[in-house]
Each structure stands twice: as structure tokens, then as C-alpha cells.
Design a protein around this motif. Sequence first.
Motif, PDB file in Angstrom:
ATOM      1  N   THR A 183       1.030  -1.143   0.322  1.00  0.00           N
ATOM      2  CA  THR A 183       0.473  -0.072   0.157  1.00  0.00           C
ATOM      3  C   THR A 183       0.938   1.155   0.076  1.00  0.00           C
ATOM      4  O   THR A 183       0.430   2.166  -0.748  1.00  0.00           O
ATOM      5  CB  THR A 183      -1.214   0.277   1.289  1.00  0.00           C
ATOM      6  OG1 THR A 183       0.170   0.337   2.200  1.00  0.00           O
ATOM      7  CG2 THR A 183      -1.720  -1.688   1.324  1.00  0.00           C
ATOM      8  N   HIS A 184       1.754   1.190   0.948  1.00  0.00           N
ATOM      9  CA  HIS A 184       2.773   2.303   0.768  1.00  0.00           C
ATOM     10  C   HIS A 184       3.876   1.740   1.957  1.00  0.00           C
ATOM     11  O   HIS A 184       3.753   0.767   2.042  1.00  0.00           O
ATOM     12  CB  HIS A 184       1.801   3.960   2.018  1.00  0.00           C
ATOM     13  CG  HIS A 184       1.837   3.395   3.471  1.00  0.00           C
ATOM     14  ND1 HIS A 184       0.590   2.564   3.198  1.00  0.00           N
ATOM     15  CD2 HIS A 184       2.242   3.896   4.041  1.00  0.00           C
ATOM     16  CE1 HIS A 184       0.571   2.175   4.951  1.00  0.00           C
ATOM     17  NE2 HIS A 184       1.485   3.292   5.402  1.00  0.00           N
ATOM     18  N   GLU A 185       5.247   2.832   1.819  1.00  0.00           N
ATOM     19  CA  GLU A 185       6.460   2.471   2.101  1.00  0.00           C
ATOM     20  C   GLU A 185       6.656   2.600   3.789  1.00  0.00           C
ATOM     21  O   GLU A 185       7.846   2.565   4.599  1.00  0.00           O
ATOM     22  CB  GLU A 185       7.183   3.462   1.607  1.00  0.00           C
ATOM     23  CG  GLU A 185       7.442   5.162   1.359  1.00  0.00           C
ATOM     24  CD  GLU A 185       6.295   5.512   0.367  1.00  0.00           C
ATOM     25  OE1 GLU A 185       7.065   6.711   0.099  1.00  0.00           O
ATOM     26  OE2 GLU A 185       5.699   4.579   0.061  1.00  0.00           O
ATOM     27  N   HIS A 186       5.916   2.416   4.505  1.00  0.00           N
ATOM     28  CA  HIS A 186       5.847   2.895   5.653  1.00  0.00           C
ATOM     29  C   HIS A 186       6.294   1.920   6.433  1.00  0.00           C
ATOM     30  O   HIS A 186       6.254   0.767   6.675  1.00  0.00           O
ATOM     31  CB  HIS A 186       4.429   3.790   6.893  1.00  0.00           C
ATOM     32  CG  HIS A 186       4.578   5.389   6.562  1.00  0.00           C
ATOM     33  ND1 HIS A 186       3.640   5.742   7.338  1.00  0.00           N
ATOM     34  CD2 HIS A 186       5.205   6.324   6.269  1.00  0.00           C
ATOM     35  CE1 HIS A 186       3.488   7.002   6.789  1.00  0.00           C
ATOM     36  NE2 HIS A 186       4.694   7.291   6.745  1.00  0.00           N
ATOM     37  N   LYS A 187       6.712   1.623   7.643  1.00  0.00           N
ATOM     38  CA  LYS A 187       8.055   1.097   8.027  1.00  0.00           C
ATOM     39  C   LYS A 187       6.761  -0.659   8.942  1.00  0.00           C
ATOM     40  O   LYS A 187       7.035  -1.991   8.472  1.00  0.00           O
ATOM     41  CB  LYS A 187       8.756   0.814   9.296  1.00  0.00           C
ATOM     42  CG  LYS A 187       9.870   0.250   9.521  1.00  0.00           C
ATOM     43  CD  LYS A 187      11.066  -0.118   8.607  1.00  0.00           C
ATOM     44  CE  LYS A 187      12.037  -0.521   9.389  1.00  0.00           C
ATOM     45  NZ  LYS A 187      13.522  -0.266   8.207  1.00  0.00           N
ATOM     46  N   ASP A 188       5.702   0.139   9.496  1.00  0.00           N
ATOM     47  CA  ASP A 188       4.533  -1.035   9.817  1.00  0.00           C
ATOM     48  C   ASP A 188       4.098  -1.659   8.775  1.00  0.00           C
ATOM     49  O   ASP A 188       3.112  -2.607   8.807  1.00  0.00           O
ATOM     50  CB  ASP A 188       3.671  -0.266  10.829  1.00  0.00           C
ATOM     51  CG  ASP A 188       3.218   1.200  10.054  1.00  0.00           C
ATOM     52  OD1 ASP A 188       3.292   2.008   9.396  1.00  0.00           O
ATOM     53  OD2 ASP A 188       2.152   0.738  10.044  1.00  0.00           O
ATOM     54  N   HIS A 189       4.592  -1.628   7.662  1.00  0.00           N
ATOM     55  CA  HIS A 189       3.975  -1.626   6.089  1.00  0.00           C
ATOM     56  C   HIS A 189       4.781  -3.093   5.276  1.00  0.00           C
ATOM     57  O   HIS A 189       4.185  -4.357   4.571  1.00  0.00           O
ATOM     58  CB  HIS A 189       3.611  -1.091   5.503  1.00  0.00           C
ATOM     59  CG  HIS A 189       1.767  -0.603   6.236  1.00  0.00           C
ATOM     60  ND1 HIS A 189       0.662  -1.110   5.820  1.00  0.00           N
ATOM     61  CD2 HIS A 189       1.193   0.700   7.077  1.00  0.00           C
ATOM     62  CE1 HIS A 189      -0.158  -0.276   7.070  1.00  0.00           C
ATOM     63  NE2 HIS A 189       0.835   0.323   7.779  1.00  0.00           N
ATOM     64  N   VAL A 190       6.454  -2.337   5.736  1.00  0.00           N
ATOM     65  CA  VAL A 190       7.184  -3.930   4.895  1.00  0.00           C
ATOM     66  C   VAL A 190       8.494  -3.762   5.928  1.00  0.00           C
ATOM     67  O   VAL A 190       8.881  -4.970   4.907  1.00  0.00           O
ATOM     68  CB  VAL A 190       7.734  -2.283   3.590  1.00  0.00           C
ATOM     69  CG1 VAL A 190       7.095  -1.372   3.449  1.00  0.00           C
ATOM     70  CG2 VAL A 190       8.846  -0.962   4.485  1.00  0.00           C
ATOM     71  N   PRO A 214      -6.285  -0.201  -8.199  1.00  0.00           N
ATOM     72  CA  PRO A 214      -5.376   1.182  -7.091  1.00  0.00           C
ATOM     73  C   PRO A 214      -6.590   1.981  -6.992  1.00  0.00           C
ATOM     74  O   PRO A 214      -7.197   2.050  -7.842  1.00  0.00           O
ATOM     75  CB  PRO A 214      -4.400   0.854  -8.168  1.00  0.00           C
ATOM     76  CG  PRO A 214      -3.834   0.366  -8.866  1.00  0.00           C
ATOM     77  CD  PRO A 214      -5.303  -0.618  -9.275  1.00  0.00           C
ATOM     78  N   ILE A 215      -6.623   2.657  -5.840  1.00  0.00           N
ATOM     79  CA  ILE A 215      -7.723   3.302  -5.407  1.00  0.00           C
ATOM     80  C   ILE A 215      -6.632   4.035  -4.193  1.00  0.00           C
ATOM     81  O   ILE A 215      -6.199   3.488  -3.616  1.00  0.00           O
ATOM     82  CB  ILE A 215      -8.703   2.881  -4.390  1.00  0.00           C
ATOM     83  CG1 ILE A 215      -9.496   1.896  -5.057  1.00  0.00           C
ATOM     84  CG2 ILE A 215      -9.721   4.217  -3.774  1.00  0.00           C
ATOM     85  CD1 ILE A 215      -9.976   1.445  -6.184  1.00  0.00           C
ATOM     86  N   PHE A 250      -2.285   3.271  -1.764  1.00  0.00           N
ATOM     87  CA  PHE A 250      -2.703   2.506  -2.499  1.00  0.00           C
ATOM     88  C   PHE A 250      -3.795   2.009  -1.337  1.00  0.00           C
ATOM     89  O   PHE A 250      -3.125   1.139  -0.998  1.00  0.00           O
ATOM     90  CB  PHE A 250      -2.750   1.914  -3.394  1.00  0.00           C
ATOM     91  CG  PHE A 250      -1.984   3.180  -4.933  1.00  0.00           C
ATOM     92  CD1 PHE A 250      -3.150   3.372  -5.346  1.00  0.00           C
ATOM     93  CD2 PHE A 250      -1.026   1.952  -5.829  1.00  0.00           C
ATOM     94  CE1 PHE A 250      -2.833   4.786  -6.274  1.00  0.00           C
ATOM     95  CE2 PHE A 250      -0.525   2.661  -6.671  1.00  0.00           C
ATOM     96  CZ  PHE A 250      -1.325   3.651  -7.301  1.00  0.00           C
ATOM     97  N   GLY A 251      -5.846   1.952  -2.178  1.00  0.00           N
ATOM     98  CA  GLY A 251      -6.017   0.889  -1.096  1.00  0.00           C
ATOM     99  C   GLY A 251      -6.272   0.030  -2.900  1.00  0.00           C
ATOM    100  O   GLY A 251      -5.661   0.242  -3.385  1.00  0.00           O
ATOM    101  N   TYR A 252      -6.712  -1.275  -2.741  1.00  0.00           N
ATOM    102  CA  TYR A 252      -7.178  -2.334  -3.688  1.00  0.00           C
ATOM    103  C   TYR A 252      -8.294  -3.010  -3.405  1.00  0.00           C
ATOM    104  O   TYR A 252      -8.981  -2.436  -2.661  1.00  0.00           O
ATOM    105  CB  TYR A 252      -6.413  -3.352  -3.551  1.00  0.00           C
ATOM    106  CG  TYR A 252      -4.707  -2.654  -3.895  1.00  0.00           C
ATOM    107  CD1 TYR A 252      -4.294  -2.340  -4.962  1.00  0.00           C
ATOM    108  CD2 TYR A 252      -3.485  -2.519  -2.688  1.00  0.00           C
ATOM    109  CE1 TYR A 252      -2.813  -1.659  -5.243  1.00  0.00           C
ATOM    110  CE2 TYR A 252      -2.816  -2.256  -2.556  1.00  0.00           C
ATOM    111  CZ  TYR A 252      -2.111  -1.888  -4.154  1.00  0.00           C
ATOM    112  OH  TYR A 252      -0.973  -1.238  -3.963  1.00  0.00           O
ATOM    113  N   THR A 305      -6.529   1.029   3.720  1.00  0.00           N
ATOM    114  CA  THR A 305      -5.801   0.707   4.893  1.00  0.00           C
ATOM    115  C   THR A 305      -4.778   2.529   5.239  1.00  0.00           C
ATOM    116  O   THR A 305      -4.677   2.930   4.144  1.00  0.00           O
ATOM    117  CB  THR A 305      -4.985  -0.481   5.360  1.00  0.00           C
ATOM    118  OG1 THR A 305      -4.688   0.694   6.817  1.00  0.00           O
ATOM    119  CG2 THR A 305      -3.379  -0.544   5.178  1.00  0.00           C
ATOM    120  N   ASP A 306      -4.625   3.099   6.352  1.00  0.00           N
ATOM    121  CA  ASP A 306      -3.469   4.379   6.255  1.00  0.00           C
ATOM    122  C   ASP A 306      -4.370   5.448   5.611  1.00  0.00           C
ATOM    123  O   ASP A 306      -3.486   5.727   4.356  1.00  0.00           O
ATOM    124  CB  ASP A 306      -2.347   3.942   5.942  1.00  0.00           C
ATOM    125  CG  ASP A 306      -1.626   2.528   7.065  1.00  0.00           C
ATOM    126  OD1 ASP A 306      -2.262   1.955   7.492  1.00  0.00           O
ATOM    127  OD2 ASP A 306      -0.467   3.065   7.552  1.00  0.00           O
TER     128      ASP A 306
END
Length: 259
Positions: free
Chosen positions: A77-84, A152-153, A163-165, A174-175
Motif C-alpha cells: 500500500t505504501h512505504e511506512h515501516k509498519d507495512h514493509v 488501485p484506489i 494505494f488501497g485495492y 488502510t492508512d
Amino acid sequence: MKNKFEVRVLGSGTSQGVPVIGCNCEVCRSNNQKDKRLRSSILFSWNNQNYVIDSGPDFRQQMLREDITSLRAVIYTHEHKDHVAGMDDVRAFNFIEKRDMELFCTEAVATTLRREFHYAFGENLYPGVPRVKINLIDNAPFQLPDGPIITPILGYHYKMPVFGYRIGDFAYMTDVKTIPIDELRKLEGVKTLILDCLREEPHISHLNLEEALDIINYLKPDKTYLTHISHFFGTHEGISKKLPNSVRPAYDGLRIVIS
């Protein structure tokens, strides 16, 4: 024959998870397993192929809990640490499936992955590092390998594009704090929605309950599950009492069969 489509909530918590380290609030001390929230992520299964949206720091734990032994791709969805942060652990599937892991993400996410996991990119790789193939995406539908078309949204996490999906009648957002109206219209007709909702009080980069309900009232999905939940929102039971019948707080391990 209609494709079999099931969604599992791997994590429904915000960036610190719940319980939060060092916190003694009612939520963090709760004995209800639905109040134990790992970092936000979902897995969806499409005709016996598994796909994950976001591999956060709890990715390994989530894969073990759900007994996942195959994974076709990871979408970010994006590059924040809690997602990658859990990307390194896709190497387990390299070994099991004897192939590189397909990653789908924007250029911004790809830049972060190459920086944070620099040892997994380039030539003369050290034995045992994760083997991945980055597939760059933009704001246009794309086909997942052996899977569905995903749309993608675009939303904004404060000022960060996220991006949401949407996959058929299901969507995961999310986020997000704001969703432009043209992007929101891409969600019209969705029957099952998982939507960011951090807490009741306003927040600079996440939807609060009032804002999330405004989006839900606009889209009118049959069922909505709230995710990326903070301990400030309350317990699972407490949150549930504040919601209309068609809206529920998500929880880790929740399974949703998409008809």
C-alpha cells in the motif's frame, strides 16, 4: 465456475500494535484475544493461490499463525515501516516454492525496499537473502500472477500517496485520511469493505470514526470492517457497541468469504 475468494485479516492494529509496549490501559490489559492486534495486513486466497497486502514487522508471526505454506505475491500500500518491515521473511517461500517472490508496488515503495533491504538487490547476492522481483504499478488496474485483476484506489495518508485495492466486490483501504472523489467513485458497488479507522478523535493522517462512517454511508457496502485500530479506540466489545449493524471492528484471524 466462480473463483473461490477468501480474505483473512492478518493484523488489525496500528503502527505500534496492541498492546502497546509499557501501556497499562484497559485495552492493552484486556484478556480478549480480539484486543491483541498485530500490525495491519491481509491475506486473500484466490483459487488456492495466496496473496498478501503489506508485509509488516509481524509478517513471520502472521504466516505461522495462519499456517501459510505458499504465497504467490505481496502487494504494498505504501512505504511506512509498519507495512514493509517483514519483507525479508519472504525468503521462506523462496525455499518452499523455488522461485523469486513477486512484489507489486509503486516506485516510492520500491525505493524504500531497495534501501532498507539493500542486501537483497544487485549482483553477487549473499546466499540465503530474499529473492524478489519488483513489479512497478501506478494508478491503473493490473493482473496478479495466477490471480485476479486488482484496481488501485489512491488515497492520502496525510500528504503521502497510499494505494488501497479493489478486487471485484471487495476493497481494502488502510492508512488513509482523505480519498479524492474520483477515487472514491471507484469503490461504488463494493459489497465488503475493510477500512482504516484509528480512533474516535481526529487524527492528522488516519480516518477517525466519524470520517470512516461518512465514507461508509456514501458507499453503502453490505459489510464493513474497521482496521488499523489504536488502543485509544477502546476494546473490541466497546467499539462494537458504537457501530451500526453493518459495521464491525476487524480482528486478527478474522476470515471473510467473498461470495
